[in-house]
Design a protein around this motif. Structure first.
Motif, PDB file in Angstrom:
ATOM      1  N   VAL A  10       1.498   6.411  -0.945  1.00  0.00           N
ATOM      2  CA  VAL A  10       0.199   6.756   0.246  1.00  0.00           C
ATOM      3  C   VAL A  10      -0.624   9.010  -0.382  1.00  0.00           C
ATOM      4  O   VAL A  10       0.421   9.374  -0.210  1.00  0.00           O
ATOM      5  CB  VAL A  10       1.057   6.597   1.431  1.00  0.00           C
TER       6      VAL A  10
ATOM      7  N   SER B 123      -2.590  11.623   0.522  1.00  0.00           N
ATOM      8  CA  SER B 123      -3.538  12.335   1.909  1.00  0.00           C
ATOM      9  C   SER B 123      -4.014  13.306   1.219  1.00  0.00           C
ATOM     10  O   SER B 123      -4.245  13.454   0.594  1.00  0.00           O
ATOM     11  CB  SER B 123      -2.504  12.263   2.574  1.00  0.00           C
TER      12      SER B 123
ATOM     13  N   ASN C  27      -3.611   5.042   4.139  1.00  0.00           N
ATOM     14  CA  ASN C  27      -2.576   4.278   4.394  1.00  0.00           C
ATOM     15  C   ASN C  27      -3.060   3.015   4.740  1.00  0.00           C
ATOM     16  O   ASN C  27      -2.576   1.955   5.259  1.00  0.00           O
ATOM     17  CB  ASN C  27      -1.375   4.610   5.132  1.00  0.00           C
TER      18      ASN C  27
ATOM     19  N   LYS D  17       0.259   0.628   5.313  1.00  0.00           N
ATOM     20  CA  LYS D  17       1.542   1.322   4.390  1.00  0.00           C
ATOM     21  C   LYS D  17       2.251   2.194   4.845  1.00  0.00           C
ATOM     22  O   LYS D  17       1.550   3.152   5.359  1.00  0.00           O
ATOM     23  CB  LYS D  17       0.724   1.519   3.691  1.00  0.00           C
ATOM     24  N   ASP D  18       3.864   2.412   4.917  1.00  0.00           N
ATOM     25  CA  ASP D  18       4.253   2.940   5.561  1.00  0.00           C
ATOM     26  C   ASP D  18       5.383   3.870   4.246  1.00  0.00           C
ATOM     27  O   ASP D  18       5.702   4.540   4.344  1.00  0.00           O
ATOM     28  CB  ASP D  18       5.631   3.085   6.517  1.00  0.00           C
TER      29      ASP D  18
ATOM     30  N   SER E 221      -2.265  -4.777  -0.265  1.00  0.00           N
ATOM     31  CA  SER E 221      -0.993  -4.716   0.046  1.00  0.00           C
ATOM     32  C   SER E 221       0.387  -5.721  -0.867  1.00  0.00           C
ATOM     33  O   SER E 221       1.513  -5.844  -1.138  1.00  0.00           O
ATOM     34  CB  SER E 221       0.023  -4.333   1.325  1.00  0.00           C
TER      35      SER E 221
END
Length: 640
Positions: free
Chosen positions: A582, A584, A609, A617-618, A627
């Motif tokens: 992810v 950022s 995410n 999404k984690d 996903s």
């Protein structure tokens, strides 16, 4: 105390405007509604140009115009014509006094302005039968037996493409404007125009203030159509079928908007900062006049406090000649989402450099997401001063081109989109981050060393500097690239020879002979490329460390079933073994020239995410915009 005004086709403009005694016209309500008031418009067809006369004062003290619940309310820029006379064969004419049009005659006004490239005598006028627009003929003789080709040239891709609506192309019109009368000729074939709903456009707009500063207005639930909107370049006045006219805080939602001659929704500038000076003066390039427009707007108070921050959502926009949404400067800090945009600039009656489903200049911190854009000459074109701009979770299909980003230094973010045009991406910018997209189609990468353009203090219109586009300073992570027979330059191989870190770039610059600016011109900016998939001939960047390259043809298709849209794709074995993180603010390197981070418009860290379907999404997940993608056959609903 807030007032609710009512408008009805059974009303009167000398009435009170109450539910029991409604007004007859929306404009009457617009003349009295003030901050906090609501205007409810009831069933019917309203042939008027609505010009709000008072602004709202804040998000909590808006003026709201809305269609009554359950009612079909249509605002038209046209008038019905029932005085047609047959002349020869299936050709009819209507003779109208010029006073009929007032001070704006669309059949006299040509498609005109900066960056109009090809206009063979086309005008802003239009003829419609039962809601379908005709084509304008070049001469009166051409309407008697119109020639309908099977293919036309798409100017962007320089290829021939099938005619958009071959059956409709035989319906043509031609206009002649004299000193006292306007004569409109049209070939109606099997129709008797006096027995059908036959209309011509007469008004420039449907819902557009005639003065600036009409802030905090909501327009909801209408159908709006058939406006004679003019060409809207970034160096001129930009009236649309609907728009705020250099105001702040509009919400345009849940409308059906169609048949604007040029642009449907305008979030753009007015003419006080320039009005087609290149076309009128011809003494220097339009590029220079556009720079002057930016500085002139800044002197006049262009800022988050005075303009922009609009919301355009849940609208259906189609059958427009130039743009579904357009805007220069006035589109800052706005949000455009959940719109269905199609059939933009596919009649190809005229052409220029300002055409797209969404065409924005200086879209600072503007967020464009979850839109369905198809059957357009070009899907989204973002031009100049992309800073904090994000294009996320959009679906593109059957366009001649999907996305064009031009002469900007970033940071801008393009994530979780599906691009499927044979010509998928034009990248004439720098400082972009492309994350978790599917890109199937040709990718063009160009430097623009002869056009220095502005960049800004982060999250502000304050000018920080100017820079040409050196190429590079781009980030490509977690994408799926798909080649195809006959498609060239799909993937990231065109970055061959670029540096891969700011440290390497600085080292190479300072080991070049010559002055400092010359060294910066010859060393390629860094690119950050990793964890991408390359299929069916797509080629990777030579220094990418971790990727999947396969000759597998995934047979990607976008299919429609009623109002639902599905993605079909067959992914190769091993696809699920390559995960992407992810990304950022913390993982995306700052852009070099603007010296700015990838952030949300409020300055907080951006976390990329959320996938195309809204799943958060984690942690690490498969590559691409969805996903749940897996090896083998996938059929996933992506709209509706």
């Amino acid at each position: 105390m807030a007032t609710v005004y009512h408008v009805s086709k059974q009303g009167s403009d000398i009435a009170k405007g109450s539910e029991a005694e409604p007004f007859l016209t929306i404009n009457k309500a617009a003349s009295v509604a003030i901050a906090g008031d609501t205007v409810i418009v009831h069933e019917g067809e309203y042939r008027e140009w609505v010009k709000p006369q008072h602004p709202g004062l804040s998000n909590h003290r808006r003026i709201t115009y809305q269609a009554a619940e359950g009612d079909k309310v249509v605002i038209k820029g046209s008038e019905q014509i029932t005085s047609w006379e047959k002349t020869e064969g299936t050709v009819w004419k209507a003779v109208l006094p010029n006073e009929f049009f007032g001070d704006y005659n669309p059949f006299k006004e040509e498609i005109y302005g900066d960056w109009v490239v090809d206009n063979p005598g086309r005008h802003l006028g239009e003829v419609y039968v039962n809601g379908k627009a005709f084509y304008e003929a070049v001469s009166l003789d051409d309407i008697k037996d119109p020639v309908v080709p099977s293919e036309v040239v798409d100017h962007w891709t320089r290829t021939t493409v099938p005619v958009h609506d071959k059956d409709q192309m035989k319906y043509v019109w031609y206009g002649e404007v004299g000193e006292t009368e306007t004569t409109v000729y049209a070939n109606f074939h099997d129709f008797d125009p006096n027995e059908e709903l036959t209309e011509i456009n007469v008004r420039k707009s449907c819902f557009f203030p005639d003065k600036t500063g009409m802030d905090y207005i909501t327009v909801r639930g209408f159908e709006m159509a058939q406006a004679a909107t003019p060409w809207t370049p970034p160096t001129a006045d930009q009236p649309g079928l609907i728009g705020p006219h250099w105001s702040k805080g509009w919400i345009i939602e849940n409308n059906i908007i169609h048949d604007a001659k040029c642009s449907a929704i305008s979030l753009g500038k007015d003419n006080t900062t320039g009005d087609n000076h290149y076309t009128k003066r011809q003494d220097k390039p339009g590029y220079h006049y556009q720079i002057e427009t930016v500085f002139e707007a800044h002197k006049k108070g262009w800022s988050k406090e005075t303009v922009g921050s609009h919301i355009v959502r849940h609208n259906t926009i189609y059958d427009c000649g130039q743009n579904g949404v357009v805007g220069h400067l006035g589109c800052i800090f706005s949000e455009i989402y959940d719109n269905h945009i199609y059939n933009i600039a596919v009649k190809r009656q005229f052409w220029g450099h300002e055409i797209a489903g969404i065409k924005l200049h200086a879209a600072i911190d503007t967020q464009i997401h979850n839109n369905r854009i198809h059957d357009c000459s070009l899907g989204i074109w973002l031009d100049w001063q992309l800073q904090g701009t994000r294009v996320s979770r959009n679906i593109f299909y059957r366009n001649n081109r999907d996305i064009f980003v031009e002469v900007s230094s970033g940071p801008f973010l393009i994530d979780h989109n599906i691009l499927t045009a044979d010509y998928a991406l034009d990248n004439h910018a720098q400082g972009g981050a492309y994350v978790n997209n599917i890109v199937r189609g040709h990718m063009e990468h160009r430097k623009m060393l002869d056009r220095s353009t502005p960049y800004h203090v982060a999250h502000s219109t304050d000018l920080k500097g100017m820079a040409p586009v050196y190429g590079g300073d781009d980030r490509w992570f977690n994408n799926i690239f798909i080649g195809d027979e006959g498609l060239e330059e799909v993937g990231t191989a065109h970055y061959k020879g670029y540096t891969t870190s700011l440290e390497e770039f600085i080292y190479d610059v300072h080991h070049q002979p010559g002055s400092d600016h010359e060294a910066f011109n010859v060393v390629e900016q860094p690119v950050y490329i990793n964890q991408n998939v390359y299929l069916n001939g797509a080629e990777p960047f030579e220094r990418e460390e971790n990727n999947l390259v396969s000759g597998h043809n995934p047979g990607i298709k976008i299919t429609e079933e009623d109002n639902e849209v599905y993605l079909e794709i067959d992914l190769p074995e091993g696809f699920e073994n390559l995960f992407g993180g992810v990304h950022s603010t913390q993982t995306l390197e700052r852009v070099r020239l603007a010296d700015a981070e990838y952030e949300n418009p409020d300055g907080s860290d951006v976390i990329i995410n959320t996938d195309l379907l809204g799943k958060v999404k984690d942690g690490d997940s498969v590559l691409g915009p969805i996903s749940e993608l897996k090896s083998g056959h996938n059929r996933i609903k992506i709209w509706g």
